[in-house]
Design a protein around this motif. Sequence first.
Motif, PDB file in Angstrom:
ATOM      1  N   LEU A 256      23.389  24.847 -28.778  1.00  0.00           N
ATOM      2  CA  LEU A 256      22.036  25.115 -29.256  1.00  0.00           C
ATOM      3  C   LEU A 256      21.882  24.508 -30.646  1.00  0.00           C
ATOM      4  CD1 LEU A 256      21.241  28.827 -28.277  1.00  0.00           C
ATOM      5  CD2 LEU A 256      20.786  26.726 -27.007  1.00  0.00           C
ATOM      6  N   SER A 257      20.741  23.871 -30.874  1.00  0.00           N
ATOM      7  CA  SER A 257      20.421  23.337 -32.201  1.00  0.00           C
ATOM      8  C   SER A 257      19.418  24.263 -32.867  1.00  0.00           C
ATOM      9  CB  SER A 257      19.828  21.930 -32.090  1.00  0.00           C
ATOM     10  OG  SER A 257      20.804  21.013 -31.665  1.00  0.00           O
ATOM     11  N   GLY A 258      19.747  24.698 -34.071  1.00  0.00           N
ATOM     12  CA  GLY A 258      18.871  25.611 -34.794  1.00  0.00           C
ATOM     13  C   GLY A 258      18.127  24.909 -35.915  1.00  0.00           C
ATOM     14  N   THR A 259      16.856  25.225 -36.056  1.00  0.00           N
ATOM     15  CA  THR A 259      16.058  24.732 -37.179  1.00  0.00           C
ATOM     16  C   THR A 259      15.376  25.924 -37.841  1.00  0.00           C
ATOM     17  OG1 THR A 259      14.194  24.289 -35.678  1.00  0.00           O
ATOM     18  CG2 THR A 259      15.644  22.443 -36.209  1.00  0.00           C
ATOM     19  N   TYR A 260      15.461  25.961 -39.152  1.00  0.00           N
ATOM     20  CA  TYR A 260      14.891  27.060 -39.930  1.00  0.00           C
ATOM     21  C   TYR A 260      13.806  26.482 -40.826  1.00  0.00           C
ATOM     22  CZ  TYR A 260      14.770  30.955 -43.296  1.00  0.00           C
ATOM     23  OH  TYR A 260      14.376  31.986 -44.114  1.00  0.00           O
ATOM     24  N   THR A 261      12.633  27.095 -40.814  1.00  0.00           N
ATOM     25  CA  THR A 261      11.481  26.509 -41.499  1.00  0.00           C
ATOM     26  C   THR A 261      11.613  26.493 -43.018  1.00  0.00           C
ATOM     27  OG1 THR A 261      10.390  28.675 -41.297  1.00  0.00           O
ATOM     28  CG2 THR A 261       9.818  26.994 -39.667  1.00  0.00           C
ATOM     29  N   GLU A 262      12.445  27.363 -43.578  1.00  0.00           N
ATOM     30  CA  GLU A 262      12.582  27.380 -45.035  1.00  0.00           C
ATOM     31  C   GLU A 262      13.435  26.224 -45.537  1.00  0.00           C
ATOM     32  OE1 GLU A 262      14.541  29.998 -48.673  1.00  0.00           O
ATOM     33  OE2 GLU A 262      14.649  30.759 -46.630  1.00  0.00           O
ATOM     34  N   LYS A 263      14.542  25.948 -44.847  1.00  0.00           N
ATOM     35  CA  LYS A 263      15.493  24.939 -45.312  1.00  0.00           C
ATOM     36  C   LYS A 263      16.452  24.610 -44.168  1.00  0.00           C
ATOM     37  CE  LYS A 263      18.637  28.506 -47.012  1.00  0.00           C
ATOM     38  NZ  LYS A 263      19.352  29.070 -48.175  1.00  0.00           N
ATOM     39  N   PRO A 264      17.217  23.511 -44.287  1.00  0.00           N
ATOM     40  CA  PRO A 264      18.209  23.201 -43.245  1.00  0.00           C
ATOM     41  C   PRO A 264      19.297  24.270 -43.193  1.00  0.00           C
ATOM     42  CG  PRO A 264      17.751  21.278 -44.615  1.00  0.00           C
ATOM     43  CD  PRO A 264      17.113  22.446 -45.298  1.00  0.00           C
ATOM     44  N   SER A 268      24.017  24.096 -38.027  1.00  0.00           N
ATOM     45  CA  SER A 268      22.805  24.014 -37.206  1.00  0.00           C
ATOM     46  C   SER A 268      23.093  23.862 -35.716  1.00  0.00           C
ATOM     47  CB  SER A 268      21.943  22.835 -37.667  1.00  0.00           C
ATOM     48  OG  SER A 268      22.647  21.618 -37.518  1.00  0.00           O
ATOM     49  N   LYS A 269      24.365  23.666 -35.345  1.00  0.00           N
ATOM     50  CA  LYS A 269      24.713  23.526 -33.929  1.00  0.00           C
ATOM     51  C   LYS A 269      25.767  24.566 -33.568  1.00  0.00           C
ATOM     52  CE  LYS A 269      23.673  18.580 -33.749  1.00  0.00           C
ATOM     53  NZ  LYS A 269      24.196  17.221 -33.483  1.00  0.00           N
ATOM     54  N   ILE A 270      25.433  25.396 -32.577  1.00  0.00           N
ATOM     55  CA  ILE A 270      26.324  26.479 -32.161  1.00  0.00           C
ATOM     56  C   ILE A 270      26.557  26.376 -30.655  1.00  0.00           C
ATOM     57  CG2 ILE A 270      26.687  28.971 -32.081  1.00  0.00           C
ATOM     58  CD1 ILE A 270      26.597  27.950 -34.901  1.00  0.00           C
ATOM     59  N   LEU A 271      27.818  26.536 -30.247  1.00  0.00           N
ATOM     60  CA  LEU A 271      28.200  26.487 -28.836  1.00  0.00           C
ATOM     61  C   LEU A 271      28.118  27.893 -28.240  1.00  0.00           C
ATOM     62  CD1 LEU A 271      29.219  24.000 -27.184  1.00  0.00           C
ATOM     63  CD2 LEU A 271      31.517  24.938 -27.436  1.00  0.00           C
ATOM     64  N   THR A 272      27.540  28.013 -27.053  1.00  0.00           N
ATOM     65  CA  THR A 272      27.458  29.327 -26.410  1.00  0.00           C
ATOM     66  C   THR A 272      28.837  29.777 -25.941  1.00  0.00           C
ATOM     67  OG1 THR A 272      26.929  28.300 -24.273  1.00  0.00           O
ATOM     68  CG2 THR A 272      25.078  28.979 -25.647  1.00  0.00           C
ATOM     69  N   ASN A 299      20.530  21.552 -27.013  1.00  0.00           N
ATOM     70  CA  ASN A 299      20.832  20.238 -27.572  1.00  0.00           C
ATOM     71  C   ASN A 299      21.108  19.240 -26.447  1.00  0.00           C
ATOM     72  OD1 ASN A 299      22.545  18.010 -28.677  1.00  0.00           O
ATOM     73  ND2 ASN A 299      22.206  19.117 -30.578  1.00  0.00           N
ATOM     74  N   LEU A 300      20.114  18.409 -26.140  1.00  0.00           N
ATOM     75  CA  LEU A 300      20.259  17.427 -25.065  1.00  0.00           C
ATOM     76  C   LEU A 300      21.143  16.259 -25.488  1.00  0.00           C
ATOM     77  CD1 LEU A 300      16.627  17.259 -23.611  1.00  0.00           C
ATOM     78  CD2 LEU A 300      18.502  18.801 -23.025  1.00  0.00           C
ATOM     79  N   GLU A 301      21.179  15.992 -26.766  1.00  0.00           N
ATOM     80  CA  GLU A 301      21.971  14.863 -27.257  1.00  0.00           C
ATOM     81  C   GLU A 301      23.453  15.052 -26.948  1.00  0.00           C
ATOM     82  OE1 GLU A 301      22.859  12.590 -31.502  1.00  0.00           O
ATOM     83  OE2 GLU A 301      21.128  13.911 -31.304  1.00  0.00           O
ATOM     84  N   ASN A 302      23.965  16.270 -27.145  1.00  0.00           N
ATOM     85  CA  ASN A 302      25.379  16.527 -26.853  1.00  0.00           C
ATOM     86  C   ASN A 302      25.686  16.352 -25.371  1.00  0.00           C
ATOM     87  OD1 ASN A 302      25.693  17.132 -29.537  1.00  0.00           O
ATOM     88  ND2 ASN A 302      26.796  19.030 -29.193  1.00  0.00           N
ATOM     89  N   ILE A 303      24.766  16.803 -24.513  1.00  0.00           N
ATOM     90  CA  ILE A 303      24.960  16.645 -23.066  1.00  0.00           C
ATOM     91  C   ILE A 303      24.991  15.164 -22.709  1.00  0.00           C
ATOM     92  CG2 ILE A 303      23.963  17.106 -20.796  1.00  0.00           C
ATOM     93  CD1 ILE A 303      22.692  19.633 -21.997  1.00  0.00           C
ATOM     94  N   ALA A 304      24.047  14.403 -23.260  1.00  0.00           N
ATOM     95  CA  ALA A 304      23.976  12.966 -22.974  1.00  0.00           C
ATOM     96  C   ALA A 304      25.217  12.241 -23.468  1.00  0.00           C
ATOM     97  CB  ALA A 304      22.723  12.370 -23.614  1.00  0.00           C
ATOM     98  N   ASN A 305      25.690  12.608 -24.658  1.00  0.00           N
ATOM     99  CA  ASN A 305      26.870  11.945 -25.222  1.00  0.00           C
ATOM    100  C   ASN A 305      28.119  12.201 -24.392  1.00  0.00           C
ATOM    101  OD1 ASN A 305      25.261  11.016 -27.266  1.00  0.00           O
ATOM    102  ND2 ASN A 305      25.989  12.468 -28.799  1.00  0.00           N
ATOM    103  N   GLU A 306      28.192  13.388 -23.788  1.00  0.00           N
ATOM    104  CA  GLU A 306      29.344  13.703 -22.940  1.00  0.00           C
ATOM    105  C   GLU A 306      29.294  12.913 -21.638  1.00  0.00           C
ATOM    106  OE1 GLU A 306      31.519  17.549 -20.781  1.00  0.00           O
ATOM    107  OE2 GLU A 306      29.651  17.814 -21.900  1.00  0.00           O
ATOM    108  N   ALA A 307      28.090  12.651 -21.145  1.00  0.00           N
ATOM    109  CA  ALA A 307      27.936  12.036 -19.827  1.00  0.00           C
ATOM    110  C   ALA A 307      27.999  10.514 -19.856  1.00  0.00           C
ATOM    111  CB  ALA A 307      26.618  12.483 -19.200  1.00  0.00           C
ATOM    112  N   THR A 308      27.513   9.896 -20.940  1.00  0.00           N
ATOM    113  CA  THR A 308      27.404   8.434 -20.937  1.00  0.00           C
ATOM    114  C   THR A 308      27.526   7.872 -22.342  1.00  0.00           C
ATOM    115  OG1 THR A 308      25.978   6.561 -20.320  1.00  0.00           O
ATOM    116  CG2 THR A 308      24.882   8.537 -21.131  1.00  0.00           C
ATOM    117  N   THR A 309      27.933   6.613 -22.410  1.00  0.00           N
ATOM    118  CA  THR A 309      27.963   5.894 -23.687  1.00  0.00           C
ATOM    119  C   THR A 309      26.787   4.930 -23.792  1.00  0.00           C
ATOM    120  OG1 THR A 309      29.388   4.182 -22.716  1.00  0.00           O
ATOM    121  CG2 THR A 309      30.482   6.018 -23.843  1.00  0.00           C
ATOM    122  N   ASP A 310      25.962   4.879 -22.758  1.00  0.00           N
ATOM    123  CA  ASP A 310      24.842   3.939 -22.729  1.00  0.00           C
ATOM    124  C   ASP A 310      23.690   4.448 -23.599  1.00  0.00           C
ATOM    125  OD1 ASP A 310      22.220   2.772 -21.631  1.00  0.00           O
ATOM    126  OD2 ASP A 310      23.727   1.561 -20.602  1.00  0.00           O
TER     127      ASP A 310
END
Length: 463
Positions: A256-264, A268-272, A299-310
């Motif tokens: 999961l990617s977390g975003t907080y409106t006050e500040k970064p 920001s990335k936590i694994l279930t 976080n779709l980016e992590n899933i994509a990075n695991e599946a492909t290098t393209d």
Amino acid sequence: MKLKRLTIALFSAMLLVSCGGSKKIVTTYPPAPAWVKDRPVSSGYYIGVGSARKTADINQTQQNAKQNALADMASDISVNISTNSLLSTFENSSNFSEDFSKTIKAQAEQDLEGYETVGNYEDQNNYWIYFRLSKADYQRIKEERRSKAVTIALDLFDKGVNAEKIGDVRLAFISFIKALEPLKPYFADPLQVQYQGKDIYLGNEISKEISGLLSSIRIEASNRQIKVKQGQPLAIGSLEFKVSYKNGQPLNGLTLSGTYTEKPLRTSKILTDNNGLASFTIDAIRSNKNTETLNATLNLENIANEATTDFIIRKLFVRFRAPEASISINIIKPLFYITSTESNLDAKLNPAPISEGLKRKILEGGYSTSDKEMEADYRISIIASTKSKGEVGNYKQTILNATISVKDKSGMEVYTKQLDNIMGAHFDYQQAGMEAYKEAVKKFENTISREIIEVVVKGKSNY
């Protein structure tokens, strides 16, 4: 005499040979063929004409001309986007379409085979080469390659469908993403195939399965709304999210990617975990707003990075809509209680100037004070007094010393400050003392009030 004439004759002959040897050899070139000046057009062939500037390395010159000719031939091959193709789904995205167009062009250059050299030509400075490729041959080769790609992709698609049925979400995602890899050169084509007795458009079907899988994932906040005092840490677990499948099955190993409106966020990335839980942390709420929001997104980016290098496949996948959830954080500003003992030359002051000035600045900052100590989050204690210091000419002088202490509800001191020897002068000692108080009030209003707010909100402790 004869010997002298012979010597002169030999010298003259050598001179003539020497002069003749210095003549520059000029290479003549035949006239340029028509295809050099006017690029050919053919209904049965793709044409590629390329040129390169001559260098000392003739092999490199010819290679450069060849690459330019192949690029020219690839640009001659048009790409029509079918309404039933995967690319049509993303056609409105100019960024993706632009990146994909570049990829198609590069792929077309790599896939060109079976072309023939029609001719080449060179002049003093340049080298040209002319290729052509039968459109019928190109289409046949493309169909063969596409058929192989579809077979591979269909097998991976089937694995993804079966993984989804048993709730293996991670394997389903990886299989669907990998199924896109062999199809990349054919994203603009409809790719109609038979699957489980039905006609499907494979690229579109993979896209639908990915969208359906994402919509089957639920992200829920343990607390949709929480209240917290400004400057205070949040309770452990108050920023927790649960990720589950449509049947309620917890999903572990997803980011999961977390975003907080006050500040970064610091992290920001936590694994279930095995229970599908992921918890974010914020050390303390510093915002001056009434509300801030913490948002958690799969976080779709992590899933994509695991599946492909393209790169293109990754970019396509992260464009899907990811499930998300949010927590609304309602911020309550702390309440202050002020107690003060202020005297001027042993005479108690009421109202107390320093206390009143500090209270005024606290209220101006958007905070509140209370007359009840038990209600307050912070207790401010002020002790101030003046004493005479003597006379200088007609002026009476006094000095003011003050101590301020701020403690939280637990009794822990979070701020303390000592003011010494603040001068006051007047014709009268009492008035001189009040002049010293005026100077002290300025320090409290301009500096100390700000420091107190900062130590409460930002946690600063050294002043």
